[in-house]
Each structure stands twice: as C-alpha cells, then as structure tokens.
Scaffold this motif. Sequence first.
Motif, PDB file in Angstrom:
ATOM      1  N   GLU A  29       0.810  -1.245  -0.097  1.00  0.00           N
ATOM      2  CA  GLU A  29      -0.004  -0.004  -0.176  1.00  0.00           C
ATOM      3  C   GLU A  29       0.776   1.187  -0.014  1.00  0.00           C
ATOM      4  N   ILE A  30       2.055   1.171   0.941  1.00  0.00           N
ATOM      5  CA  ILE A  30       2.929   2.238   0.862  1.00  0.00           C
ATOM      6  C   ILE A  30       3.569   2.480  -0.489  1.00  0.00           C
ATOM      7  N   TRP A  31       4.120   1.427  -1.261  1.00  0.00           N
ATOM      8  CA  TRP A  31       4.564   1.623  -2.148  1.00  0.00           C
ATOM      9  C   TRP A  31       3.573   2.008  -3.714  1.00  0.00           C
ATOM     10  N   ALA A  32       2.349   1.635  -3.473  1.00  0.00           N
ATOM     11  CA  ALA A  32       1.565   1.909  -4.605  1.00  0.00           C
ATOM     12  C   ALA A  32       1.186   3.354  -4.584  1.00  0.00           C
ATOM     13  N   LEU A  33       1.284   4.035  -3.209  1.00  0.00           N
ATOM     14  CA  LEU A  33       1.537   5.552  -3.310  1.00  0.00           C
ATOM     15  C   LEU A  33       2.350   6.050  -3.790  1.00  0.00           C
ATOM     16  N   VAL A  34       3.566   5.642  -3.728  1.00  0.00           N
ATOM     17  CA  VAL A  34       4.771   6.113  -4.092  1.00  0.00           C
ATOM     18  C   VAL A  34       4.841   5.873  -5.809  1.00  0.00           C
ATOM     19  N   GLN A  35       4.397   4.914  -6.194  1.00  0.00           N
ATOM     20  CA  GLN A  35       4.354   4.639  -7.721  1.00  0.00           C
ATOM     21  C   GLN A  35       3.258   5.646  -8.337  1.00  0.00           C
ATOM     22  N   GLU A  36       2.225   5.529  -7.705  1.00  0.00           N
ATOM     23  CA  GLU A  36       1.021   6.419  -8.426  1.00  0.00           C
ATOM     24  C   GLU A  36       1.400   8.007  -8.329  1.00  0.00           C
ATOM     25  N   GLY A  37       2.379   8.418  -7.399  1.00  0.00           N
ATOM     26  CA  GLY A  37       2.753   9.518  -7.055  1.00  0.00           C
ATOM     27  C   GLY A  37       3.593   9.860  -8.260  1.00  0.00           C
ATOM     28  N   ARG A  38       4.543   8.881  -8.670  1.00  0.00           N
ATOM     29  CA  ARG A  38       5.560   9.197  -9.711  1.00  0.00           C
ATOM     30  C   ARG A  38       4.851   9.280 -11.089  1.00  0.00           C
ATOM     31  N   ASP A  39       3.935   8.508 -11.186  1.00  0.00           N
ATOM     32  CA  ASP A  39       3.170   8.484 -12.629  1.00  0.00           C
ATOM     33  C   ASP A  39       2.349   9.827 -12.612  1.00  0.00           C
ATOM     34  N   THR A  40       2.002  10.311 -11.780  1.00  0.00           N
ATOM     35  CA  THR A  40       1.279  11.757 -11.363  1.00  0.00           C
ATOM     36  C   THR A  40       2.189  12.877 -11.697  1.00  0.00           C
ATOM     37  N   GLN A  41       3.409  12.598 -11.210  1.00  0.00           N
ATOM     38  CA  GLN A  41       4.442  13.766 -11.038  1.00  0.00           C
ATOM     39  C   GLN A  41       4.910  13.720 -12.547  1.00  0.00           C
ATOM     40  N   LYS A  42       5.234  12.463 -13.192  1.00  0.00           N
ATOM     41  CA  LYS A  42       6.123  12.514 -14.422  1.00  0.00           C
ATOM     42  C   LYS A  42       7.550  13.197 -13.846  1.00  0.00           C
ATOM     43  N   LEU A  43       8.207  13.725 -14.864  1.00  0.00           N
ATOM     44  CA  LEU A  43       9.256  14.329 -14.496  1.00  0.00           C
ATOM     45  C   LEU A  43       9.298  15.865 -14.914  1.00  0.00           C
ATOM     46  N   LYS A  44       9.560  16.395 -13.789  1.00  0.00           N
ATOM     47  CA  LYS A  44       9.398  17.981 -14.071  1.00  0.00           C
ATOM     48  C   LYS A  44      10.715  18.559 -14.498  1.00  0.00           C
ATOM     49  N   MET A  45      11.914  17.743 -14.263  1.00  0.00           N
ATOM     50  CA  MET A  45      13.042  18.197 -14.709  1.00  0.00           C
ATOM     51  C   MET A  45      13.203  18.353 -16.181  1.00  0.00           C
ATOM     52  N   ALA A  46      13.786  19.357 -16.705  1.00  0.00           N
ATOM     53  CA  ALA A  46      13.822  19.640 -17.983  1.00  0.00           C
ATOM     54  C   ALA A  46      15.237  18.694 -18.773  1.00  0.00           C
ATOM     55  N   THR A  47      16.207  18.633 -17.710  1.00  0.00           N
ATOM     56  CA  THR A  47      17.152  17.729 -18.443  1.00  0.00           C
ATOM     57  C   THR A  47      18.088  17.187 -17.081  1.00  0.00           C
ATOM     58  N   PHE A  48      18.636  16.137 -17.338  1.00  0.00           N
ATOM     59  CA  PHE A  48      19.343  15.178 -16.300  1.00  0.00           C
ATOM     60  C   PHE A  48      20.654  14.899 -16.962  1.00  0.00           C
ATOM     61  N   GLN A  49      21.582  15.401 -16.406  1.00  0.00           N
ATOM     62  CA  GLN A  49      22.964  15.260 -17.028  1.00  0.00           C
ATOM     63  C   GLN A  49      24.094  14.771 -15.861  1.00  0.00           C
ATOM     64  N   VAL A  50      24.638  13.460 -16.043  1.00  0.00           N
ATOM     65  CA  VAL A  50      25.867  13.140 -15.157  1.00  0.00           C
ATOM     66  C   VAL A  50      27.201  13.246 -15.849  1.00  0.00           C
ATOM     67  N   LYS A  51      27.968  14.075 -15.352  1.00  0.00           N
ATOM     68  CA  LYS A  51      29.300  14.530 -15.731  1.00  0.00           C
ATOM     69  C   LYS A  51      30.264  13.322 -15.284  1.00  0.00           C
ATOM     70  N   PRO A  52      31.131  12.797 -16.230  1.00  0.00           N
ATOM     71  CA  PRO A  52      31.983  11.690 -15.981  1.00  0.00           C
ATOM     72  C   PRO A  52      33.076  11.930 -15.030  1.00  0.00           C
ATOM     73  N   GLU A  53      33.595  13.067 -15.162  1.00  0.00           N
ATOM     74  CA  GLU A  53      34.642  13.519 -14.211  1.00  0.00           C
ATOM     75  C   GLU A  53      34.426  14.918 -13.757  1.00  0.00           C
ATOM     76  N   ARG A  54      34.790  15.166 -12.282  1.00  0.00           N
ATOM     77  CA  ARG A  54      34.825  16.298 -11.727  1.00  0.00           C
ATOM     78  C   ARG A  54      35.862  16.578 -10.830  1.00  0.00           C
ATOM     79  N   GLN A  55      36.161  17.787 -10.444  1.00  0.00           N
ATOM     80  CA  GLN A  55      37.633  17.918  -9.433  1.00  0.00           C
ATOM     81  C   GLN A  55      36.814  17.935  -8.324  1.00  0.00           C
ATOM     82  N   PRO A  56      37.543  17.370  -7.112  1.00  0.00           N
ATOM     83  CA  PRO A  56      36.989  17.598  -5.910  1.00  0.00           C
ATOM     84  C   PRO A  56      36.652  18.950  -5.354  1.00  0.00           C
TER      85      PRO A  56
END
Length: 592
Positions: free
Chosen positions: A286-313
Amino acid sequence: ASIASMDMGLLLRDDVFVDFFNTFLNLPVFGQTPIYISDMGRWYLWPELPSHLDPSPAALLAWLEKHRLPYFCKSSLCLHLVLCQKLLGFIRSGEAAELLNWQSADQWLLERCISGSHGMRHFRAFVQGTAGEELIDFWLITERLLGLDESDGSQRDLFLSLVHRLRATHLREGSSIITLCTTIAGSLPKAKHIQSISTRREILSKMQEQALFMIQSYWLPKFFMHCKMGMEEEESCQPLLKEYQERLSQASWQEHPGLSEPFPTMHIERSRGVSGPYCSPKAKAEIWALVQEGRDTQKLKMATFQVKPERQPGPAGSTGELCLDKDALGSIPQHPANIAFGGKQGVTFPGRPQSSADQDLENLCKEKIFSDLLPSASLSQLPSLKKPVKILDFLPWALSAEACAGQPFRDFLQCQNRSMETHVLDLWHDLEEFLPMVLDSSRENSFFLRHLVGEKICKTYLEEDSIEKLPLETRTLVSLWNHLICGEFSPWIFRAQKEICKLLCCLYEEFLADDDRTFLQFMAPGSDVPVPKVPGRAAGRREHFHLSQRMNQSLKLSQDLHGTRSLEGISSKHWQLLAARDLQKGGSIQAE
C-alpha cells in the motif's frame, strides 16, 4: 559489542542512541518498522497490531533486543553512533574546553549540530573532499575491522577484505593517514602475515586513536564555526542562536537540565481499529502503491538530467552533485553515468549505434532512474491507490536498505540453506557498492576503490569456475566481466540486479512472513492461528504518505552514511532540518 550487551531499556534512555536506532528500525527491508518518541515514552508500531491485542512494552523490548539490535550492531549506523558518542564525549570534556577555549554554551550548540544520524551526515558532508573525509573513513573501517575475529572462519573474508581496502586506500603512500601516522604505519605487517595479529591490531588501534584526535581537535572546531555562520543566515535557526547567546551570557547555565527529570513510563500506542490480519507485505504494498502512483502523476518535472563523467573534488559544502530532484528517493544510488535524458525522451547513450539490446538497457536505465523519484506533490495532489503493487516492485528498495541494516535477509537465506541465493544476493550488494565508486569521481580514493571492487566482483562471481553457478543470463555475466575487470561503469549492472531481484522475490516474501510470525510470537504469545479480522479503520492516504516519507528519510540517511549514495552538498535545507530536529520527538527521520 558493548551496545549489544546492554539492556534495551537502558539504551533507550540515551537520545542519541534512540535517533540512530529509529533510523535503523525504519529501513524498508524489515516487516515491522516502529518508531520511539522518547519524550513521551511512546512506541508507534507499523503495521499496527489488530485492536483486540494489548501489546506489552516488555515484550516489544525483548523482540527488539533479539531480532533488531544484533543487526543494528552490524550496521554502518552503529559505527556512526559510536563515532558520534566519541565526538560528544570530547565536546563535553574539560580537555576540549581547555584546548579550544569552549564555554558550556559552545559545547551545547555543537552537540545540537552533530548529534544523531542527520548531525553525522551533516558533519560528513562538511568534510567531503578534504583530508577530514579520509580520516573519518579510516576510523570507521578500522573500527569495524578491530571488532572482527579473524580466526573465525565466518568473519575472516570480511576481515581480509577490509585489510585489502585499507592497503589500497588509506595505507598507500601519500594518503592523509600515512602522513599523519608515518612512524606507526611504517611498522604495519603485510596483510598476508596472519600470525602477527596482536601487533597489527595494536598498530591499527594507535593509528585510529591519532585519526580520532585529529578529527576532534581540528575538524570539530572548523565544523563548529561553519555551523554558526550557516545558522546566522537561516531564519529558522534564529531561536537556536538566541538560546545560544543567552547561555553565553550566563556562565552558570546548567549543562543538562533534562537529566534529572524522571523518564516517562514506556507504552505502545494502541491501534485505532485496524481491519484485517497483521500482514507487513500487504502494508508495504500500500505504501509503495502510493509512491508509484505519485511518480506516475508527477512524471518528471526536470527539463534535463546530466551526469558528468569527471569532476574535480570541491571544497566541503560544494554542490557538484547529480541533478536529481531534491526529494529523490533514497536510492539504488543515483545513476547511470554518461547518460542524459530530457522530459519523456528517455535515456540515450551518446556516441554509439542503438542495437535492440542497447535499447533494452536504455529502457532499464530509464526505469531505474524514474524509480528513484518520490513525489514532491502536496498531500492534496496525491493520487488514489489504483494499481496493485507486487513485492518485486519494491524489492530493489528493500535490498538497498538491507545493505545498511546488517543484512537480515542474507542471514535468513543462510538459515534456509540457500547458498546459491545467498551468493547472488552478495553479488547484488557488491554491484550496489561499486556503482557510487565509479559514478562519482570526486569521492576519496574512488579510482583505487572501483578497481579493487571491480576485480573482486570478477574473481568472486564471474570467473569460469564461478560463472556456471550463477542463474543469470550468460550475456549479462560476460558483459559485466568486460567492464568491471577494468573498473568501468556498465549499464549491464542494472540488468544483473533486475535478474537477481526476480530470483529473490519469493524468498523475500518468505522473509517478511517469517519476520511477521516472529513479531507476533512476542507480541501475541500462544496465538498459533491467524489473527482474526476485526472491523476498523484502514490507513488513509495522508498516513501512507507520511510513512513513505519516514522510510524514505531513513533510507537516504542510512545510504549517505553507508556510502551507497553520494552526499548532497550543504544547502539551506540542512539548517532548516537542524532547527526542526528534536531528538526526543522523532529526531532525524521526523525532522522533515
């Protein structure tokens, strides 16, 4: 060992222990996930017991002492509790007052900042990318290593693994530890000289003491100044600073006024009329159904997603982090690497043609990333529960939590003589450990660790004499070998983890059923028949939402401290949580 040997009732009188223990108890690998509110002496159970039962606090403590505390003592949370207690002991000491010219008000404020699992995460985020990070990491690994008995065959592999890790990272030439402890480290016996047990332990113990003193005398004062400066800029922290100033102006302020107050009588919050038998898998669904439905409702509000392979500490507090939503679910850590996607366009691997296998992997990566997102919607926007959720849907979260929880599911498999399933679960955890090393190049010693762990995975699971024992697709295993032997990221890690989840799904359901039976044996002794259905209230959306947030916060904190999730840079939210956090009212996992 000292924690494991203590009476549970005495342990629960320590608010710092309660905070770490609550974080542990709410990890979503377990069936029953209670929380203790110490200022009222009240336990809240979840799932709740049927209302016709009158549970005894003594029975609950006995169950916790036998079936939760031993796993807590094997967890990273317990190691951080021990370190936190040592830091607090130093803060409260006359030595600190004399050495650092601290007044009682300074000690009080620093205690507020560093106490509990969230306080330790804040401290670790502050030292991230500095020599302080290496000192803390070394102290934690050494604390775990010195607590093992290398003559015990069941502990020997872990002991040698930790020794090899120390040699590949903190005991290599040029490390902060070697610089700090040059004279002592020079006499450290080789890992293969098992007969030099006492000498090696003595040397490591002395090095650990030096590392701890440097953390206490150098990094704690820097953290204290950082906290005062950060709090001054956060409006919600002004009441704390006001009390701090009042304490500064009153030199005779009592140190711990609450210690003389009597402890409240411990009791368990009675059920408000739960309908149906006690069943944690159903409650979890029941808990995860709420989480899953919430994701379906929200979709993704981010315009982009980028992971950079290297970055300096960067310096402590820098925010060179993966650009996930701030409410991202405690992860199967944020991944994958070298992947970009936007909106609903999906995941793309730039620079190579798309075969059908590649497309399948892209879809899996997309699913993996989407599955890490919790709804940031308000309660009024939460969806109704429509789709049935199976255990397989939330098993990745449970296995991620299991790594932070002392591996109770693994012990269950061993007790069932499931050696093959135990082996593939170990592979799942090793792949999970490998991911943050290869995806976050700014991590301390990430280059050495990803090669060390990659080679370990290949030798343990993927060589010819081992690969035949794994019931995974041959293509998956060969692809893993081709990348991991070089310490490289591979999206086949996700495919392997998904195949492992399918293999373990039914057994995890058995594990939850066993956890339920054990819990009911303590809380409802003599009840051999299924708990009868009683009319009553079903948990609503609001309660499910808060429960999901509580478990989410527990998982994020645990992963941050365990190292299977990249620490977020310090932001205004850290100060808001500090202002809201009250160790006697739920502490770290209730602050948000």
